[in-house]
Design a protein around this motif. Structure first.
Motif, short mmCIF file in Angstrom:
data_model
loop_
_atom_site.label_atom_id
_atom_site.label_comp_id
_atom_site.label_asym_id
_atom_site.label_seq_id
_atom_site.Cartn_x
_atom_site.Cartn_y
_atom_site.Cartn_z
N LEU A 219 -11.68 21.04 9.31
CA LEU A 219 -10.33 20.74 9.80
C LEU A 219 -9.81 19.40 9.29
O LEU A 219 -8.79 18.91 9.76
N GLY A 220 -10.53 18.83 8.35
CA GLY A 220 -10.09 17.58 7.76
C GLY A 220 -10.42 16.34 8.57
O GLY A 220 -9.93 15.25 8.27
N ARG A 221 -11.25 16.49 9.58
CA ARG A 221 -11.67 15.34 10.40
C ARG A 221 -12.94 14.74 9.82
O ARG A 221 -13.79 15.46 9.28
N VAL B 295 -13.40 10.05 15.94
CA VAL B 295 -12.70 8.80 15.67
C VAL B 295 -11.18 8.99 15.64
O VAL B 295 -10.43 8.05 15.96
N GLU B 296 -10.71 10.17 15.25
CA GLU B 296 -9.26 10.38 15.19
C GLU B 296 -8.63 10.26 16.58
O GLU B 296 -7.53 9.70 16.74
N ILE B 297 -9.30 10.79 17.59
CA ILE B 297 -8.80 10.68 18.96
C ILE B 297 -8.94 9.24 19.46
O ILE B 297 -8.02 8.68 20.06
N TRP B 298 -10.10 8.64 19.19
CA TRP B 298 -10.34 7.26 19.62
C TRP B 298 -9.31 6.31 19.02
O TRP B 298 -8.82 5.39 19.71
N ASP B 299 -8.96 6.52 17.77
CA ASP B 299 -8.05 5.60 17.09
C ASP B 299 -6.64 5.64 17.68
O ASP B 299 -5.83 4.74 17.41
N ARG B 300 -6.32 6.65 18.49
CA ARG B 300 -5.00 6.73 19.13
C ARG B 300 -5.07 6.31 20.61
O ARG B 300 -4.09 6.48 21.34
N THR B 301 -6.23 5.77 21.01
CA THR B 301 -6.42 5.34 22.40
C THR B 301 -6.03 3.87 22.55
O THR B 301 -6.44 3.04 21.74
N PRO B 302 -5.23 3.51 23.56
CA PRO B 302 -4.82 2.11 23.75
C PRO B 302 -6.03 1.17 23.87
O PRO B 302 -7.07 1.54 24.42
N LEU B 303 -5.85 -0.04 23.39
CA LEU B 303 -6.93 -1.02 23.40
C LEU B 303 -7.48 -1.25 24.80
O LEU B 303 -8.70 -1.31 24.99
N ALA B 304 -6.61 -1.42 25.78
CA ALA B 304 -7.08 -1.69 27.15
C ALA B 304 -7.97 -0.56 27.65
O ALA B 304 -8.97 -0.80 28.33
N PHE C 187 -23.16 6.88 10.58
CA PHE C 187 -23.19 7.83 9.47
C PHE C 187 -21.79 8.39 9.24
O PHE C 187 -20.96 8.46 10.14
N THR C 188 -21.54 8.78 8.01
CA THR C 188 -20.34 9.52 7.64
C THR C 188 -20.75 10.56 6.63
O THR C 188 -21.21 10.21 5.53
N ASP C 189 -20.62 11.83 7.00
CA ASP C 189 -21.06 12.93 6.14
C ASP C 189 -19.85 13.77 5.69
O ASP C 189 -19.78 14.97 5.93
N GLY C 190 -18.89 13.11 5.07
CA GLY C 190 -17.72 13.82 4.58
C GLY C 190 -16.79 14.22 5.71
O GLY C 190 -16.63 13.50 6.70
N THR C 191 -16.18 15.40 5.58
CA THR C 191 -15.23 15.90 6.58
C THR C 191 -15.62 17.30 7.01
O THR C 191 -16.37 17.99 6.32
#
Length: 419
Positions: free
Chosen positions: A356-358, A284-293, A349-353
């Motif tokens: 590397l803090g991701r 998600v960290e990489i995805w969240d920096r991807t342009p909407l288009a 699902f979210t199982d903590g980190t």
């Protein structure tokens, strides 16, 4: 990730009122068939099933938890069988069935959580006391490894229970893959789902052991007609063509194994289905920096409505050629895969980190089908070209043969397999 995608209470439930029980009848047959409403007790007012907290019938020709309206929470567990005694395994399946009948009806396991001999552990762990059934469904499946010769089942392994091939981009963890037996617990209350798996594991102590398990929240697909498709953790709607629980023709064509498909040693699968479970890590960290288009091009949908490229609404028929060749929708669509169609019941699902803090987060993909050789395998092979693969990775995998439903109080999970 893919675009494609009865009633026994054991005894009268103690201390808990099951909505719709009694004179008005359990108007939850609609739930078992995939309906989205139930009748409240003492009236004809229709309310969404999820709001009733009621019980889903346990008995029927198919197991609940497949075409049933998708609940909000999941606890999925894969077990390794430790006993080598066939009779002991059979008795465990019988004991599990009786416990499942009671828990799905909102009753305690056995003699309950208290009031028994003080010198002995109680039959029920007690954390679901006072809670509604919350539409709990328990669905069992048998993995390929159960047919390895320990229990004389070699000749009953269905041809469709194949060893899944390694797909492009797979990075599977053996400790989070496979298993002899799975149980899928779905409910609208997470504590109800966890209670169910906990008690089955307790009953099975010494005979089975949990190999791996997964908690899920935020259903990512729907089996309810015309319902909006829930969003995944990338913020997109995916799987809008999912089979609805009321679409009996599509269920018969794509999901339920019929007699002609279950011949010879596989006759026990008549009325069953095949389940693919995949743990998909989402970066998600990489995805969240991807342009909407670019995000919309990758999926082939707009983010606001979930509509296919060039369309207005999410359920509009997509025009595949208007999408980029490596878009997710285009590659996963039945028209790109000789009609291959899956019934999806996935969860986020979210199982903590991680170290590397991701965020350790993603999609726990669950898909039911008549035959993985004409369902999941061709779809996942096509998705090797998916632009989405830059942002996801399959890290866990399992396949299970899901037997037909428990017909009545004398039936039990897997009876036909062991007969």
């Amino acid at each position: 990730m893919s675009e494609n995608t009865t009633e026994e209470q054991g005894s009268a439930p103690s201390r808990r009122k099951v909505i719709g029980w009694g004179g008005a009848g359990l108007a939850l047959g609609a739930a078992a068939a995939g309906g989205a409403v139930a009748l409240t007790q003492g009236g004809d007012t229709a309310v969404p099933v999820a709001e009733t907290g009621g019980a889903v019938p346990f008995h029927g020709p198919h197991q609940a938890g497949i075409a049933t309206p998708v609940q909000d929470r999941l606890h999925f567990a894969s077990f390794d069988v430790k006993t080598k005694d066939r009779d002991e395994l059979i008795q465990l399946l019988k004991d599990w069935t009786r416990a499942a009948e009671r828990m799905t009806a909102g009753a305690e396991v056995g003699e309950g959580a208290y009031g028994g001999l003080p010198e002995a552990p109680p039959d029920d762990t007690g954390e679901a006391l006072g809670l509604k059934p919350s539409r709990l469904t328990l669905t069992i499946g048998f993995g390929p490894s159960l047919f390895d010769g320990r229990f004389g089942l070699q000749d009953k392994r269905p041809g469709a229970l194949v060893d899944l091939p390694k797909f492009a981009g797979d990075n599977l963890d053996p400790a989070r893959s496979g298993g002899d037996i799975c149980v899928q617990a779905c409910a609208d209350d997470p504590q109800v789902a966890v209670h169910a798996i906990r008690n089955l594991a307790r009953i099975g102590f010494g005979k089975v052991a949990v190999r791996w398990s997964q908690l899920g929240f935020g259903k990512t697909s729907s089996t309810t007609p015309d319902a909006q498709t829930p969003r995944n953790l990338f913020g997109f709607k995916d799987g809008t063509r999912n089979i609805a629980g009321t679409e009996t023709d599509r269920l018969a064509k794509h999901v339920w194994v019929s007699g002609k498909d279950a011949e010879g040693g596989a006759a026990w699968m008549d009325g069953g289905s095949y389940l693919v479970a995949r743990r998909i890590r989402m970066n998600v960290e990489i995805w969240d920096r991807t342009p909407l288009a670019e995000q919309e091009d990758i999926f082939g949908r707009d983010k606001k409505e979930g509509a296919p490229v060039g369309k207005a609404k999410e359920h509009d028929e997509p025009f595949l050629k208007a999408m980029k060749p490596d878009s997710h929708v285009r590659l996963a669509h039945p028209d790109s895969n000789n009609g291959a169609t899956l019934l999806r019941r996935g969860y986020s699902f979210t199982d903590g980190t991680d170290g590397l803090g991701r965020l350790e987060t993603g999609l726990f993909f669950l898909a039911y089908q008549k035959d993985v050789r004409t369902g999941f395998i061709p779809v996942q092979t096509s998705l090797a070209k998916d632009a989405l693969n830059e942002y996801i990775q399959h890290v866990g995998s399992a396949l299970f043969a899901v037997p037909p439903g428990v017909r009545d109080k004398d039936d039990w999970w897997g009876r036909a397999l062991f007969s």
